[in-house]
Design a protein around this motif. Structure first.
Motif, short mmCIF file in Angstrom:
data_model
loop_
_atom_site.label_atom_id
_atom_site.label_comp_id
_atom_site.label_asym_id
_atom_site.label_seq_id
_atom_site.Cartn_x
_atom_site.Cartn_y
_atom_site.Cartn_z
N ASP A 55 0.84 -1.19 0.00
CA ASP A 55 0.00 0.00 0.00
C ASP A 55 0.88 1.25 0.00
O ASP A 55 1.93 1.27 0.64
CB ASP A 55 -0.89 0.04 1.25
N ILE A 56 0.42 2.28 -0.70
CA ILE A 56 1.06 3.59 -0.68
C ILE A 56 0.09 4.52 0.02
O ILE A 56 -1.09 4.56 -0.34
CB ILE A 56 1.35 4.11 -2.11
N ARG A 57 0.56 5.25 1.02
CA ARG A 57 -0.30 6.18 1.74
C ARG A 57 0.50 7.40 2.20
O ARG A 57 1.72 7.39 2.18
CB ARG A 57 -0.98 5.50 2.92
N VAL A 58 -0.24 8.43 2.62
CA VAL A 58 0.39 9.62 3.15
C VAL A 58 0.92 9.31 4.55
O VAL A 58 0.24 8.65 5.35
CB VAL A 58 -0.62 10.79 3.20
N ALA A 59 2.12 9.76 4.85
CA ALA A 59 2.73 9.54 6.16
C ALA A 59 2.10 10.46 7.20
O ALA A 59 1.61 11.54 6.87
CB ALA A 59 4.23 9.81 6.09
N GLU A 76 2.59 11.65 11.65
CA GLU A 76 3.61 11.80 12.70
C GLU A 76 3.99 10.47 13.36
O GLU A 76 5.14 10.29 13.75
CB GLU A 76 3.13 12.77 13.78
N LEU A 77 3.05 9.55 13.46
CA LEU A 77 3.35 8.25 14.09
C LEU A 77 4.33 7.42 13.27
O LEU A 77 4.98 6.53 13.79
CB LEU A 77 2.05 7.46 14.31
N ASP A 78 4.45 7.74 11.99
CA ASP A 78 5.36 7.01 11.10
C ASP A 78 6.80 7.53 11.18
O ASP A 78 7.73 6.87 10.75
CB ASP A 78 4.91 7.16 9.64
N HIS A 107 15.55 17.55 6.53
CA HIS A 107 15.55 17.42 5.07
C HIS A 107 14.16 17.25 4.46
O HIS A 107 14.05 17.08 3.24
CB HIS A 107 16.44 16.27 4.65
N THR A 108 13.11 17.26 5.29
CA THR A 108 11.75 17.09 4.76
C THR A 108 10.80 18.21 5.20
O THR A 108 9.59 18.06 5.10
CB THR A 108 11.16 15.72 5.17
N VAL A 109 11.33 19.33 5.64
CA VAL A 109 10.51 20.45 6.08
C VAL A 109 9.58 20.90 4.94
O VAL A 109 10.02 21.05 3.80
CB VAL A 109 11.40 21.62 6.56
N GLU A 110 8.30 21.05 5.26
CA GLU A 110 7.28 21.51 4.31
C GLU A 110 7.11 20.59 3.10
O GLU A 110 6.68 21.03 2.03
CB GLU A 110 7.57 22.95 3.86
N GLU A 111 7.45 19.32 3.27
CA GLU A 111 7.30 18.38 2.16
C GLU A 111 6.14 17.42 2.42
O GLU A 111 5.79 17.13 3.56
CB GLU A 111 8.60 17.62 1.93
N TYR A 112 5.56 16.96 1.35
CA TYR A 112 4.48 15.98 1.36
C TYR A 112 5.15 14.62 1.33
O TYR A 112 5.92 14.32 0.41
CB TYR A 112 3.62 16.21 0.11
N ILE A 113 4.87 13.80 2.33
CA ILE A 113 5.57 12.52 2.45
C ILE A 113 4.59 11.37 2.26
O ILE A 113 3.55 11.29 2.92
CB ILE A 113 6.27 12.40 3.83
N ILE A 114 4.96 10.49 1.33
CA ILE A 114 4.19 9.26 1.13
C ILE A 114 5.09 8.09 1.49
O ILE A 114 6.32 8.20 1.48
CB ILE A 114 3.68 9.13 -0.33
N LEU A 115 4.46 6.97 1.83
CA LEU A 115 5.25 5.80 2.19
C LEU A 115 4.64 4.55 1.59
O LEU A 115 3.47 4.52 1.22
CB LEU A 115 5.39 5.68 3.71
N ALA A 116 5.49 3.53 1.48
CA ALA A 116 5.07 2.21 1.03
C ALA A 116 5.05 1.32 2.27
O ALA A 116 5.97 1.35 3.08
CB ALA A 116 6.04 1.65 0.00
N GLU A 117 3.98 0.54 2.39
CA GLU A 117 3.79 -0.27 3.60
C GLU A 117 3.22 -1.63 3.21
O GLU A 117 2.41 -1.74 2.29
CB GLU A 117 2.82 0.49 4.50
N GLU A 118 3.64 -2.64 3.94
CA GLU A 118 3.11 -3.98 3.75
C GLU A 118 3.11 -4.68 5.10
O GLU A 118 4.12 -4.64 5.82
CB GLU A 118 3.95 -4.75 2.73
N ASP A 119 1.99 -5.27 5.46
CA ASP A 119 1.85 -5.95 6.75
C ASP A 119 2.29 -5.06 7.91
O ASP A 119 3.03 -5.47 8.80
CB ASP A 119 2.65 -7.26 6.76
N ASN A 120 1.84 -3.80 7.88
CA ASN A 120 2.15 -2.80 8.92
C ASN A 120 3.63 -2.49 9.06
O ASN A 120 4.06 -1.98 10.09
CB ASN A 120 1.57 -3.22 10.27
#
Length: 139
Positions: free
Chosen positions: A2-6, A8-10, A42-55
């Protein structure tokens, strides 16, 4: 996968992926100077997406949307070569308007090949000796 928006917990996992990936693959950089806090800087003001599988987070991309710019794309070293980067790249392309740009360190031959195989083209090489990078574009 799955691809989703990150959120704070991530961030603890994203910090580790960023640190471990750079320490393992950035052979030209000083590993001892890299820290967990680099991710936040290095990610200030950036839109972060992540790839996840089985949590489990496999990798992430950080995008600077106003410039249609992919700033970071990192995959956890244990999941390299398994399609994670390609899925993150595709999701990044879908989120922004073409043409998209990114910078890739000239010494990072594996990443350069990855982007070329995905249809990105080199525009110009910039930077000081020992810190050169390619500006790449996708249309």
């Amino acid at each position: 996968m799955d691809i989703r928006v990150a959120n704070e917990l991530d961030y603890p996992d994203l910090r580790m992926i960023y640190l471990e990936s750079r320490r393992k693959t950035f052979h030209w950089a000083g590993k001892e100077e890299m820290t967990l806090e680099d991710f936040d800087k290095h990610t200030v003001e950036e839109y972060i997406i992540l790839a996840e599988e089985d949590n489990q987070i496999l990798g992430f991309a950080s995008l600077y949307l106003p410039d249609n710019f992919i700033h970071n794309l990192f995959v956890h070293p244990d999941f390299s070569g398994k399609g994670v980067g390609g899925q993150l790249l595709n999701a990044s392309i879908e989120k922004m308007n073409k043409p998209l740009r990114l910078k890739c360190v000239s010494e990072n031959h594996k990443a350069m090949k990855f982007y070329k195989n995905k249809g990105w083209r080199k525009v110009v090489e910039e930077g000081n000796p020992g810190e050169k990078y390619w500006v790449m574009e996708y249309e």
